[in-house]
Scaffold this active site. Structure first.
Site, short mmCIF file in Angstrom:
data_model
loop_
_atom_site.label_atom_id
_atom_site.label_comp_id
_atom_site.label_asym_id
_atom_site.label_seq_id
_atom_site.Cartn_x
_atom_site.Cartn_y
_atom_site.Cartn_z
N LYS A 1 -6.46 58.21 -12.23
CA LYS A 1 -5.07 57.82 -12.45
C LYS A 1 -4.69 57.90 -13.94
O LYS A 1 -5.58 57.91 -14.80
CB LYS A 1 -4.83 56.41 -11.91
C1 LIG Z 1 -5.23 55.28 -6.02
C2 LIG Z 1 -4.20 54.79 -5.10
C3 LIG Z 1 -4.28 53.53 -4.51
C4 LIG Z 1 -5.48 52.64 -4.60
O1 LIG Z 1 -5.91 52.38 -5.87
P1 LIG Z 1 -7.45 51.99 -6.14
O2 LIG Z 1 -7.43 51.52 -7.55
O3 LIG Z 1 -8.25 53.23 -5.94
O4 LIG Z 1 -7.82 50.92 -5.19
C5 LIG Z 1 -3.20 53.11 -3.74
N1 LIG Z 1 -2.13 53.90 -3.54
C6 LIG Z 1 -2.05 55.13 -4.06
C7 LIG Z 1 -0.82 55.93 -3.82
C8 LIG Z 1 -3.08 55.62 -4.84
O5 LIG Z 1 -3.01 56.87 -5.32
#
Ligand SMILES: *Cc1c(COP(=O)(O)O)cnc(C)c1O
Length: 398
Positions: free
Chosen positions: A201
């Site tokens: 991310k």
């Molecule tokens: C990455 C992601 C999540 C979950 O995040 P984590 O930190 O991996 O638990 C939820 N929603 C979306 C759209 C994501 O891309």
């Protein structure tokens, strides 16, 4: 002449790959600043619930322009806190998009509520407000909107539907820190917003997440839920005392993660600028390919550029998406597909059956490919992506 001819042959057909080493679709970008910040935490006495957590929350809150920011252990934990605070429960329906990572829908299931999938707008790949409207019932309690790939969803129309029926709106902003809708920051538009700091991310702390809200009551509930439901207010008579007022979770984020987060947040504007610059280069290069369609990015939105995606025009190609995907991988592009629509997963099929009425999500899924895009991508990497995509798509043109 011979070399020239070979250069046009995809590696999967026996030609030379554009790259010698794999280029991931996303990579974290951590430098001296993050290392120094993490080391300071290790030298101090707080590993969790300490000053770095407070500092990260304060800075995030100020940067976003909201009243409350709560750091939690993941984006999934953030979504879980939000669905808890919203009060979703058995018998309730919560509308969301099938075109997302499964954690979005799982957070509805955690509460015993039913995820109801509404179709996407095939141009932006975000929830279509008209499709939301078609899924409303007397049981609908909320909407979880995903700003897909960094593209803000059509929030004015969605908020209007929600306010007419008193629905809670949660923004899953995991793809979109720094994005904006009509000049307003993504993450300040709904009742609560969730962010993720997973390594792929835009802000990466290893694991991590955050919920932002302007609502005092939601913030209080989420703070309890993050920490076992433990309440210490009003101050107990004896200092060992505390009361548990709900069966919460341990969703706390450590000082180590938060110290890294502070530095990552500082660098976010620079990262976003770089990713936007590369996306513009890709757009320009791929606009000439008639076998590719690019998602539309409405002028009243500012993209967060987590994912750069192309949509194949399969009728203009003589092979399938899988073959194009494999050919791009053979060129050493770490392409990916985001995402298999949630309702197609076996558990969702078993529990909720086949929802139907999702032609755009189904159709888009068959044509999608995610290309590499991240802060540290070099000009040469980006040129390789363009070269490989053009080579493969031109070779397989129908
Ligand atoms: C990455 C992601 C999540 C979950 O995040 P984590 O930190 O991996 O638990 C939820 N929603 C979306 C759209 C994501 O891309």
């Amino acid at each position: 002449m011979k070399i020239q001819a070979c250069a046009n042959i995809p590696a999967i057909e026996g030609g030379y790959p554009v790259r010698q080493e794999l280029l991931d679709y996303s990579r974290p970008h951590l430098g001296e600043g993050e290392m120094k910040a993490a080391l300071e935490v290790l030298k101090g006495k707080w590993l969790t619930m300490g000053p770095a957590v407070h500092a990260f929350e304060e800075r995030f809150k100020r940067w976003l322009g909201t009243n409350h920011a709560l750091a939690v252990s993941s984006g999934t934990a953030a979504l879980s806190c939000a669905t808890f605070a919203a009060g979703f429960g058995p018998g309730d329906e919560v509308i969301t998009t099938p075109m997302t990572f499964v954690a979005t829908a799982n957070a509805i299931v955690y509460r015993g509520a039913k995820p109801v999938f509404a179709d996407i707008d095939p141009r932006t790949l975000c929830l279509d407000p008209a499709a939301i409207e078609s899924r409303l019932t007397s049981k609908t309690r909320g909407i979880i909107v995903v700003h897909f790939g960094g593209q803000p969803a059509e929030m004015d129309a969605i908020l209007e539907i929600a306010s007419a029926r008193n629905l809670t709106v949660i923004e899953d902003a995991c793809h979109a820190p720094g994005a904006a809708y009509r000049g307003r920051a993504v993450g300040t538009l709904g009742d609560m917003a969730c962010f993720s700091f997973h390594p792929v991310k835009p802000i990466a702390t290893g694991e991590g997440g955050l919920i932002a809200t302007a609502n005092e009551e939601f913030a209080r509930k989420m703070a309890l839920f993050r920490n076992h439901g433990i309440m210490r207010e009003p101050a107990p008579a004896n200092s060992w005392e505390y009361d548990v007022v709900t069966a919460g979770e341990n969703y706390r984020l450590s000082d180590l993660h938060c110290a890294i987060g502070v530095v990552q947040l500082e660098r976010l504007p620079e990262s976003l600028e770089r990713r936007a610059q590369i996306a513009a280069l890709y757009d320009e290069a791929f606009r000439e390919l008639d076998s590719v369609e690019l998602p539309c990015r409405p002028a009243h939105t500012k993209h967060g550029w987590h994912l750069y995606q192309i949509l194949l025009r399969l009728e203009r190609l003589r092979v399938t998406r899988k073959q194009i995907f494999d050919a791009l991988r053979a060129e050493n592009l770490g392409v990916n597909v985001h995402y298999i629509p949630v309702h197609r997963h076996s558990w969702y099929r078993k529990e909720f059956g086949s929802p139907g009425g999702l032609p755009h999500a189904e159709g888009v899924y068959e044509r999608l490919i995610t290309l590499p895009l991240f802060f540290g991508i070099t000009d040469q990497d980006a040129a390789d992506v363009i070269h490989a995509v053009k080579k493969v798509l031109q070779y397989y043109r129908a």
